[in-house]
Design an enzyme around this catalytic site. Structure first.
Site, short mmCIF file in Angstrom:
data_model
loop_
_atom_site.label_atom_id
_atom_site.label_comp_id
_atom_site.label_asym_id
_atom_site.label_seq_id
_atom_site.Cartn_x
_atom_site.Cartn_y
_atom_site.Cartn_z
N ILE A 28 0.81 -1.22 0.00
CA ILE A 28 0.00 0.00 0.00
C ILE A 28 0.85 1.27 0.00
O ILE A 28 0.30 2.38 -0.09
CB ILE A 28 -0.99 0.02 1.18
CG1 ILE A 28 -0.27 -0.03 2.52
CG2 ILE A 28 -1.98 -1.13 1.05
CD1 ILE A 28 -1.20 0.11 3.73
N ALA A 88 -2.04 -3.09 8.12
CA ALA A 88 -1.79 -2.12 9.19
C ALA A 88 -0.51 -2.48 9.93
O ALA A 88 -0.07 -3.63 9.94
CB ALA A 88 -2.96 -2.08 10.17
N TYR A 89 0.07 -1.47 10.54
CA TYR A 89 1.14 -1.67 11.50
C TYR A 89 0.47 -1.81 12.86
O TYR A 89 -0.09 -0.86 13.37
CB TYR A 89 2.10 -0.47 11.47
CG TYR A 89 3.35 -0.63 12.31
CD1 TYR A 89 3.30 -0.73 13.69
CD2 TYR A 89 4.61 -0.66 11.71
CE1 TYR A 89 4.44 -0.87 14.46
CE2 TYR A 89 5.76 -0.79 12.47
CZ TYR A 89 5.67 -0.89 13.84
OH TYR A 89 6.81 -1.02 14.59
N ASP A 124 -10.18 0.62 18.36
CA ASP A 124 -10.63 1.32 19.55
C ASP A 124 -9.52 2.15 20.17
O ASP A 124 -9.77 3.02 21.01
CB ASP A 124 -11.16 0.32 20.59
CG ASP A 124 -10.11 -0.68 21.03
OD1 ASP A 124 -9.29 -1.10 20.19
OD2 ASP A 124 -10.10 -1.07 22.21
N TYR A 160 0.48 4.04 17.84
CA TYR A 160 -0.41 3.22 17.01
C TYR A 160 -1.77 3.91 16.85
O TYR A 160 -2.27 4.05 15.72
CB TYR A 160 -0.58 1.85 17.66
CG TYR A 160 -1.67 0.99 17.07
CD1 TYR A 160 -1.60 0.55 15.75
CD2 TYR A 160 -2.79 0.64 17.83
CE1 TYR A 160 -2.61 -0.24 15.21
CE2 TYR A 160 -3.79 -0.15 17.29
CZ TYR A 160 -3.70 -0.58 15.99
OH TYR A 160 -4.71 -1.35 15.46
#
Length: 286
Positions: free
Chosen positions: A40, A63-64, A105, A128
């Site tokens: 990406i 994602a990381y 979340d 994050y």
């Protein structure tokens, strides 16, 4: 189901669950991309992919997610979670595709014992969470046709996750301490995969941000207790405060999300977390 659907992060935990559920539903229009064939951060590669496949939907599971490591690796975390998300959003806008992006979340501070809804102010307290929120904001800025799904405590029979780690530790050790003062809701990735495919099937164009986890509220300690009870693993489990197990990244103390919006908008019935945990452990025991 519309053709074609690109799944970035397609061989990770959630991507694998989407593949499993899509096969069970007889869906064959999904292309699962790993970090090499679906990088990406590589705009030239992405342009070639979009031009070749002309997707109508794009699912971003890439994602990381190494929360503690991210504290010392801000630039790479930002590139993947923000720049990568924005790359996909820009290409979806250019090629008239709809983006389903998975978030977390951890965009919330989690300092109040209240259900978190989509209108609550996001105030992440670790790298994050910051990069995931910036990714959300970039998507919303670049692309109207998007569904952002925030989820929590993801686990399944695939890849590395809390359930599999606890089962291994429970068989290797006689005694374990697990944090009792961080509260949230586990999410069976198979359930989330089903919801993502439901949203694509329904596609009512009610774009925006949604919360999805399983139903209920629990602590990491009680989650672990459920894992051992259902797995019939005998181990002495001790509840410990988060202060007794310091980590580089600060976690939200309370991150239970309100799922009213996604249930109402898409007519979704969400399973209770322990019921889904039973299903996962039954799969692991096969």
């Amino acid at each position: 189901m519309k053709n074609k659907i690109l799944v970035f992060g397609g061989i990770g935990q959630l991507g694998t669950c989407i593949e499993k559920v899509s096969m069970e539903r007889g869906l064959s229009s999904l292309l699962y991309l790993d970090e090499i064939h679906g990088n990406i951060l590589d705009l030239d590669l992405l342009h070639q992919l979009f031009q070749k496949e002309s997707p109508q939907f794009v699912i971003n599971c890439a994602a990381y997610t190494a929360v503690d490591k991210a504290e010392d690796d801000f630039q790479l975390c930002k590139k993947i979670n923000q720049d990568g998300a924005e790359n996909l959003a820009g290409l979806c806008a250019e090629y008239n595709a709809t983006l389903i992006h998975v978030s977390t979340d951890f965009v919330f501070e989690g300092n109040l014992p209240k259900l978190l809804n989509e209108q609550d102010i996001a105030n992440p307290i670790n790298v994050y969470g910051i990069t995931k929120l910036d990714g959300e904001l970039g998507i919303a800025r670049l692309l109207e046709a998007h569904y952002i799904i925030r989820t929590s405590w993801l686990y399944s029979e695939f890849a590395s996750n809390f359930v599999k780690t606890m089962r291994k530790l429970g068989t290797d050790r006689d005694e374990l301490g697990v944090i009792v003062d961080q509260v949230g809701t586990p999410t069976y990735a198979i359930d989330l995969a089903g919801v993502i495919l439901d949203i694509i099937t329904i596609d009512n164009e009610k774009y925006g941000t949604y919360h999805y986890s399983n139903e209920g509220v629990t602590s990491w300690y009680d989650f672990a207790k459920g894992i051992f009870d259902i797995s019939e693993i005998e181990v002495k489990l001790n509840p410990i405060p988060g202060s007794a197990y310091p980590t580089k990244a600060v976690r939200p103390a309370f991150s239970v999300m309100d799922k009213s919006k996604i249930k109402t908008t898409f007519g979704i019935v969400i399973p209770y977390w322990r019921d889904s945990l039973v299903k996962c452990i039954n799969e692991l025991n096969k």
